[in-house]
Scaffold this motif. Structure first.
Motif: not given
Length: 218
Positions: A1-10, A83-87
């Motif tokens: 699952m795409d991490s951005a979708v999961l972040l929005d969902l949660l 220095y960065g953002f990542g999920a």
């Protein structure tokens, strides 16, 4: 699952609370509604979104009552720093995955496969929980050290530059990638961007080119 979708969902607190409840036991809508203190209609809407994402499934018992349960294991990691953002999200690896040689920087004492008895399974659970806690602590330590090293590199490279990218270019050169093409392959960046970075680092006196190969000056 795409991490951005999961972040929005949660991002919704009630959906997180539903998953916390279902992590303990399967539940039907009324149970979840009473636990959350929201209407059954709202619960059904949250469950629908969780089902569409593949996080939740349902089954119907003999009394035709629909129980919901978590359908699969997913791990979500979020990194926020100067220095960065990542999920990233990941599914658990197969228990048969061979860990030998896969973590050269970390010694992982993985318990051997148990004989299936209650006592050995309980011992294996305790060992794995300890390992999980240790890996979490190690991850926090590495993240802190990484930020510290990037801070120090930033002081040397210059705050006006893309210090994280320049630091990765320096690391590639330090570990044996001598040409712009090999550095580009290591840092997964266009060769033209790497050549510009190497040129900027050379202007600062941090690297030098000799016979078509790059070297750190110190």
């Amino acid at each position: 699952m795409d991490s951005a979708v999961l972040l929005d969902l949660l991002g919704n607190e009630n959906r997180r609370r539903i998953l916390q409840l279902l992590a303990h036991k399967p539940c039907y809508v009324t149970e979840i509604s009473e636990y959350l203190g929201v209407s059954p209609k709202a619960v059904i809407d949250h469950l629908r979104k969780l089902e569409e994402a593949g996080l939740v499934e349902s089954r119907t018992d003999d009394q035709r009552r629909k129980y919901f349960h978590i359908s699969r294991d997913i791990r979500l990691e979020v990194n926020v720093s100067r220095y960065g953002f990542g999920a990233k999200s990941a599914y658990p690896a197969s228990p048969s995955l061979d860990m030998s040689g896969r973590c050269p920087h970390v010694s992982i004492d993985v318990p051997t496969e148990s004989d299936g008895s209650l006592s050995t399974l309980a011992d294996e659970l305790a060992t794995l929980e300890d390992l999980e806690n240790e890996l979490s602590l190690a991850q926090r330590y590495v993240h802190g050290r990484l930020t510290d090293v990037l801070d120090r590199l930033n002081d040397r490279i210059g705050a006006d530059s893309d210090s994280r990218f320049y630091a990765e270019v320096l690391a590639a050169v330090a570990t044996g990638d001598r040409t712009a093409d090999s550095v580009a392959s290591e840092v997964d960046a266009p060769p033209a961007a790497v050549e510009r970075a190497l040129g900027a680092l050379a202007e600062r006196g941090l690297v030098e080119e000799r016979s078509g190969e790059w070297f750190i000056t110190e």
